[in-house]
Design an enzyme around this catalytic site. Sequence first.
Site, short mmCIF file in Angstrom:
data_model
loop_
_atom_site.label_atom_id
_atom_site.label_comp_id
_atom_site.label_asym_id
_atom_site.label_seq_id
_atom_site.Cartn_x
_atom_site.Cartn_y
_atom_site.Cartn_z
N ARG A 1 0.79 -1.09 0.02
CA ARG A 1 -0.02 0.06 0.07
C ARG A 1 0.89 1.34 0.05
O ARG A 1 1.81 1.31 1.08
CB ARG A 1 -0.76 0.00 1.18
CG ARG A 1 -2.15 -1.03 1.45
CD ARG A 1 -3.16 -0.56 0.20
NE ARG A 1 -4.28 -1.76 0.10
CZ ARG A 1 -4.39 -2.71 -0.57
NH1 ARG A 1 -3.48 -3.07 -1.36
NH2 ARG A 1 -5.30 -3.52 -0.60
N GLU B 1 -4.61 7.31 -4.50
CA GLU B 1 -4.88 6.51 -5.72
C GLU B 1 -6.42 6.89 -6.01
O GLU B 1 -7.24 7.19 -4.99
CB GLU B 1 -4.78 5.20 -5.38
CG GLU B 1 -3.41 4.88 -5.38
CD GLU B 1 -3.11 3.15 -5.16
OE1 GLU B 1 -4.27 2.49 -5.26
OE2 GLU B 1 -2.12 2.76 -4.49
N HIS C 1 -1.72 0.47 -9.87
CA HIS C 1 -2.06 -0.66 -8.91
C HIS C 1 -2.80 -1.86 -9.51
O HIS C 1 -4.02 -1.76 -9.53
CB HIS C 1 -3.21 0.00 -7.83
CG HIS C 1 -3.53 -0.85 -6.74
ND1 HIS C 1 -3.81 -0.27 -5.32
CD2 HIS C 1 -3.54 -2.19 -6.29
CE1 HIS C 1 -4.05 -1.36 -4.58
NE2 HIS C 1 -3.71 -2.23 -5.18
C1 8YV Z 1 -7.31 -5.26 -5.01
C2 8YV Z 1 -5.32 -5.47 -3.62
O1 8YV Z 1 -7.57 -5.81 -6.36
O2 8YV Z 1 -6.38 -7.43 -2.94
C3 8YV Z 1 -5.75 -6.22 -2.66
O3 8YV Z 1 -5.71 -6.03 -1.44
O4 8YV Z 1 -4.62 -4.54 -3.41
C4 8YV Z 1 -5.86 -5.74 -5.21
O5 8YV Z 1 -5.44 -6.73 -5.42
C5 8YV Z 1 -7.70 -3.82 -5.40
O6 8YV Z 1 -7.32 -3.40 -3.89
C6 8YV Z 1 -9.04 -3.73 -5.70
O7 8YV Z 1 -9.38 -2.33 -5.80
#
Ligand code: 8YV
Length: 323
Positions: free
Chosen positions: A236, A265, A283
């Site tokens: 993150r 984001e 992302h």
């Molecule tokens: C998600 C991600 O698809 O799974 C997670 O925690 O960071 C990604 O794979 C994304 O957050 C969806 O918005």
Amino acid sequence: MPMKKNVVVLNRLAPDLVERLAEHFNVVQFESGQDLQSVLTSVPVHGVIGAGRQLGRRELENVSELEVISTISVGYDNYDLDYLNERSILLTNTPDVLTETTADLAFTLMLATARRIVELDNWLRAGNWRAGLGSKYFGCDVHGKTLGILGLGNIGAAIARRGRLGFGMRVLYTANSRKPALEQELDAEFRELDGLLAEADFLCVVVPLSEQTRKLIGQRELERMKSSAILVNIARGPVVDEAALVEALRSGQIRGAGLDVFEREPLTESPLFALDNVVAVPHIGSATHETRRAMAELAVRNLELALLGGTPLHMVNPQVRAG
Ligand code: 8YV
């Protein structure tokens, strides 16, 4: 026949998954541009499925029938877990199915940054390849180097495996607890954070975002890294202090960064975009057709089980069901 429960779908799901939900529930599709709070209170909502939205007290306090949020992600930093627990709202997520794909992306970023793939692709397309390539454009090796994993969970382990088995790398890690099985499997060695920073040629950030990990990597930590090191963040954005990172990349404190995630984001402007030693993607850790499909299917399954009287496959706060 009992009344169907109402479910709000936050993102676009494949038509067959919407049909599947509609067999048991009244489906309310949230459209971008709509006011989320209005949609959540338009009918008594029992379930929410989707990702990419912050949901806490403000959004949910008038959603009095809510039983479950099924997030289509493994991370759950978008949700106010204390508030969900207080309300006994179950949160389910989608681990495992995205582990390998996300590890692939971490490696893509390591390789692309080390070998300057984006920079040299741009250079080539701009018509600059008129003579031999000078050492000015050389990259650095990945194989045989030291891979530092910050957060050795499932995804961290999948990255470590690629490094050890595919690229003959030495694996070091920092985690909340020692992982003896992985230490044995991958000859991985535990380090405190400062040791990891000092020794890693590639530092992969794979910890979830929490109050403990926010800005875990800041100026102090970047100063402890090798000037030849590359930082990769697929976790993150807020785990890394972005302003400090920009400074470290500009000054040559570290060699480069491969970034999938950012403090804010979506992102349309950033000082990072001006830096050749950065490879940045929007992302996309889990963004393959196969994996996003598997995540959506799992989230639908979790939601069905939660609302139809079963036990969801992945519960973040199972304790809310015990009472
Ligand atoms: C998600 C991600 O698809 O799974 C997670 O925690 O960071 C990604 O794979 C994304 O957050 C969806 O918005």
